[in-house]
Design an enzyme around this catalytic site. Structure first.
Site, PDB file in Angstrom:
ATOM      1  N   LYS A   1      17.105   7.471 -40.182  1.00 13.59           N
ATOM      2  CA  LYS A   1      17.420   6.312 -39.566  1.00 13.59           C
ATOM      3  C   LYS A   1      16.454   5.445 -39.475  1.00 13.59           C
ATOM      4  CE  LYS A   1      21.372   8.884 -37.315  1.00 13.59           C
ATOM      5  NZ  LYS A   1      21.865   8.228 -35.574  1.00 13.59           N
TER       6      LYS A   1
ATOM      7  N   ASP B   1      25.882   3.818 -33.641  1.00 11.10           N
ATOM      8  CA  ASP B   1      26.303   5.173 -32.770  1.00 11.10           C
ATOM      9  C   ASP B   1      26.470   4.146 -31.474  1.00 11.10           C
ATOM     10  OD1 ASP B   1      25.326   6.974 -34.612  1.00 11.10           O
ATOM     11  OD2 ASP B   1      23.067   6.274 -34.399  1.00 11.10           O
TER      12      ASP B   1
END
Ligand code: ATR
Length: 277
Positions: A66, A102
């Site tokens: 990520k 997220d």
């Protein structure tokens, strides 16, 4: 025309994203396919270059890529930059743009049970990558107060500084948070404490928890952590990690297709696969 979407992670064999997205494509009658790719860290750059050469329409990025993936994208959205991680990439006319869904995905899910946070004292437990996504988004959302507690207090202070919230973020020790737990309306565990196989651990004592509180745990393995069990026994409302998982997926889906998927259906597919509540 068919389109291909993907997931880059390592490992990815147990990811539920292919199941969730392929079902949502089917539900929306889109002839698209989502494929997980297990990519070693040393191969990440080549993988991204390859996806671009193939004209892949978008992809998700998961652990451990990520942060690293940001180097190989054409641009990264402002919020993802603050979070310092990308979990969703969109191919916009041949350029790869990175986003982080997220935090917003989590918030949308939390708001389905909390309605309004402007009158709530919110406590975030943890200051790692997951906390960063959540605190960044919560910083831009009205809450009565926002507090972070973490085993390593310095990391919580750093996170609060970087989030540049208009009003201050309070930092307290785990002991102080536990002692004052009745003062919080929404308590969010972003740490891995309580995750399988360490299912008997809890991140923070809930001894003095008030009944009207909402207790949210990002963990979904186990489905209901010991911490959530304790919260439920004390009469609180509980929210598990499926909400964040589905929320981030739904926002990625929307960025790729322009269509808001059926969240309930996405959640059901995941829950069914995990063997129910
Ligand atoms: P993630 O990206 O999943 O958030 P991370 O960046 O490694 O993972 O962060 C893990 C978080 O869980 C941190 O807040 C960590 O606390 P420290 O900053 O003190 O390390 C917290 N954490 C992990 N194990 C813990 C434990 N046994 N007790 C308390 N906190 C723990």
């Amino acid at each position: 025309m068919g389109k291909l979407y993907g997931l880059l992670g390592h490992p990815v064999a147990h990811s539920l994203s292919p199941l969730m997205h392929n079902d949502a494509f089917k539900d929306q009658q889109l002839p698209y396919h989502y494929q997980a790719f297990d990519v070693e860290p040393s191969q990440l750059k080549q993988a991204v270059v390859g996806l671009k050469a193939l004209g892949v329409s978008g992809f998700n990025v998961t652990i451990p890529h990520k942060v690293e993936v940001m180097k190989y994208l054409d641009a990264v959205d402002e919020e993802a930059k603050i979070i310092g991680a990308v979990n969703t990439v969109v191919n916009e006319n041949g350029t790869f743009i990175g986003y982080n869904t997220d935090g917003r995905g989590y918030l949308q899910s939390l708001l389905t049970i909390a309605n309004d946070l402007s009158d709530k004292h919110v406590l975030v437990v943890g200051a790692g990558g997951a906390a960063r996504a959540i605190v960044t988004v919560l910083s831009q959302h009205e809450t009565k107060t926002l507090t972070i507690t973490n085993r390593t207090k310095g990391k919580a202070e750093l996170l609060a500084d970087e989030c540049r919230r208009k009003t201050a973020i309070d930092i307290v020790s785990l002991a102080q948070a536990a002692e004052n737990i009745a003062g919080y309306d929404v308590i969010i565990n972003t740490t891995s404490v309580g995750m399988s196989p360490n299912i008997d651990d809890i991140p923070l004592s809930l001894e003095h928890l008030k009944e009207s509180a909402i207790v949210s745990d990002l963990i979904y393995n186990p489905f209901k952590t010991k911490w959530l069990h304790i919260a439920e026994e004390k009469g609180a409302t509980i929210h598990n990690g499926i909400g964040m998982f589905v929320g981030q997926g739904a926002l990625a889906f929307e960025k790729w297709t322009g269509i808001r998927p059926d969240l309930k259906r996405m959640e059901e597919v995941v829950i069914k696969h995990l063997g129910g509540k």
